[in-house]
Design an enzyme around this catalytic site. Structure first.
Site: not given
Ligand code: NAI
Ligand SMILES: N[C@@H](CC=O)C(=O)O
Ligand code: NA
Length: 440
Positions: A18, A22, A49, A139, A192, A195, A210
């Site tokens: 995703g 990617s 996958a 991130g 993007g 969630e 988190k």
């Protein structure tokens, strides 16, 4: 895990393609030579996958033959498995199977780590493989490795910050452009940051997961998502944002993990996620868009600040690829990363025991003695008032006034009991808003 003298490529399996997957796939392909040089052996992607193999993924530059729907089979033939599917199952089962087949695992899955991290750690220990997850919190920002490794010799007292890019983006847009809540969430999704189900962001579940990870690492104590007091931003109104602006403050969704002394004097861990007003002069107030920032307060180090992109495909992939290189180096040179550290086993304190300050906006009757009654409600609960601002409001019916009160620090239990007492006072027409205040 021991290093092997072989020069054969290390086999990397990617689960999920995703937003994050990617980016990982593209960067692994683009920088393959650099990774080989940094690790000492080439990294070969042996499969990716996906759920929908027929989808056009030509932009990723990845060989289409690598896509497979057989995630369960893929994890049995890899040295390193990168999990970026998200959610609890099948991610957990695939990670456990990967480890059982001898693969080290890199994951960005904070939801799974906060729900069942100990099971993953135990499997990594049993099968003598690595578990790395830098991308799971904030991130791209290197934060978990500093907590797990660089600060392992210090005593961390507090971790406070903005750890959810989506909600920070939404609150920032509401403050700076007057954007509506739903529009801002839709923009964050399109970029993007959000969630798969943005409720996880908006209602604070993502930040709570988190916070649980941060508190576990900082305080060497198992903290899971359910231990975290959680409030999201869905109740933050344009009026709250405007009230904050009047106070020269901004509203931010904060994660706060503290080691504090409980009522018995023994240390405990307080972990909470909620919106709070912070002064515009505070460094966290300047954190815009989907950026994250986290302060760590440690006994010997003093205060440290970590800042950067907390969401998005490439920034998250940066953290993942750093972990891939780390676990690949262990494969080549031997050694393993740190396991779970829970020796301190501190008790988890309730939200009522947390120390905080409140900003309250009250709609009161404009009559003699009102201020005294309001002040008494605070005093009765041992809550000290820092400032009060009164403004007369003309309108239909009896004249009213707005009272804005900011308190000094008190326990959340005392503050919330004060709010209940105020709401029950006949002179208080309504409690318009209540928000915690953080930062000096
Ligand atoms: N998007 C971001 O900014 C960040 C995301 N993360 C985490 O990274 C993970 C992935 O997030 P995103 O890429 O944003 O999500 P996404 O929803 O864009 O991608 C997940 C992909 O996994 C696929 N998938 C689901 N089940 C599968 C299965 N059984 N087999 C194969 N593929 C399957 C989905 O079809 C989707 O393409 C999540 O754990 C998320 O919390 C962490 C940090 C930042
Ligand atoms: N949805 C998350 C993505 C990163 O963890 C966020 O908005 O921060
Ligand atoms: Na990170």
């Amino acid at each position: 895990m021991t290093g092997t003298p072989s020069s054969a490529p290390l086999r990397v399996a990617l689960l999920g393609c995703g937003v994050v997957g990617s980016s990982v796939a593209r960067l692994l392909t683009e920088h393959g030579d650099d990774f080989a040089a940094r690790v000492g052996r080439p990294l070969e992607v042996v499969g990716i996958a996906v759920r929908r193999p027929g989808r056009d993924r030509s932009a990723s530059g990845v060989d289409p033959d690598l896509f497979t729907t057989d995630a369960a089979g893929l994890v049995t033939r890899a040295d390193i498995v990168v999990e970026v599917i998200g959610g609890i199952e099948p991610a957990r089962g695939l990670i456990l199977s990967a480890m059982a087949h001898g693969a080290s695992v890199v994951t960005a899955n904070k939801a799974l780590l906060a729900e069942d991290g100990p099971t993953l750690y135990a499997a990594a220990q049993e099968h003598e493989v690595d578990l790395y997850y830098e991308a799971a919190v904030a991130g791209a920002i290197p934060l978990l490795r500093p907590l797990r490794e660089s600060l392992a010799g210090d005593d961390v007292r507090k971790v406070i910050g903005i750890v959810n890019g989506t909600t920070n983006y939404v609150l920032d847009k509401m403050d700076t452009t007057g954007a509506g809540f739903d529009d801002a969430v839709a923009q964050a999704q399109a970029l993007g940051y959000a969630e798969a189900d943005p409720t996880a962001d908006v209602e604070g579940f993502d930040a709570a997961a988190k916070a649980a990870i941060l508190a576990s690492l900082a305080f060497h104590t198992r903290v899971s998502g359910e231990h975290v007091h959680r409030e999201g931003i869905s109740d933050v109104t344009a009026a709250d944002v405007a009230a904050a602006r009047e106070m020269d403050c901004v509203v931010k969704l904060l994660a706060i993990c503290e080691k504090v002394d409980g009522e018995d004097g023994a240390p405990g861990v307080s972990v909470r996620v909620h919106p709070a007003m912070i002064p515009r002069s505070h460094p966290l107030a300047g954190v815009r868009e989907a950026f994250n920032a986290v302060f760590v307060d440690a006994d010997a180090a003093g205060q440290l600040m970590f800042y950067g992109k907390g969401a998005g495909g490439d920034p998250t992939a940066s953290a993942i690829l750093g972990d891939v290189v780390a676990v690949a180096r262990h494969r080549v040179g031997g050694g393993r990363g740190p396991g779970e550290s829970t020796y301190a086993d501190l008790p988890i304190l309730t939200m009522g025991q947390a120390l905080t300050r409140y900003h309250l906006s009250l709609d009161v009757h404009d009559r003699p003695g009102v201020l005294a009654q309001v002040a008494t409600a605070f005093a009765d609960h041992g809550v000290s008032i820092e400032t009060v601002r009164q403004q007369t409001e003309d309108g239909p019916g009896e004249r009213g006034a707005s009272l804005v009160v900011v308190t000094h620090t008190a326990t959340d239990a005392a503050l919330s009991a004060t709010v209940d007492a105020l709401a029950a006072l006949p002179v208080v027409r309504s409690v318009r808003s209540v928000m915690r205040v953080e930062g000096e």
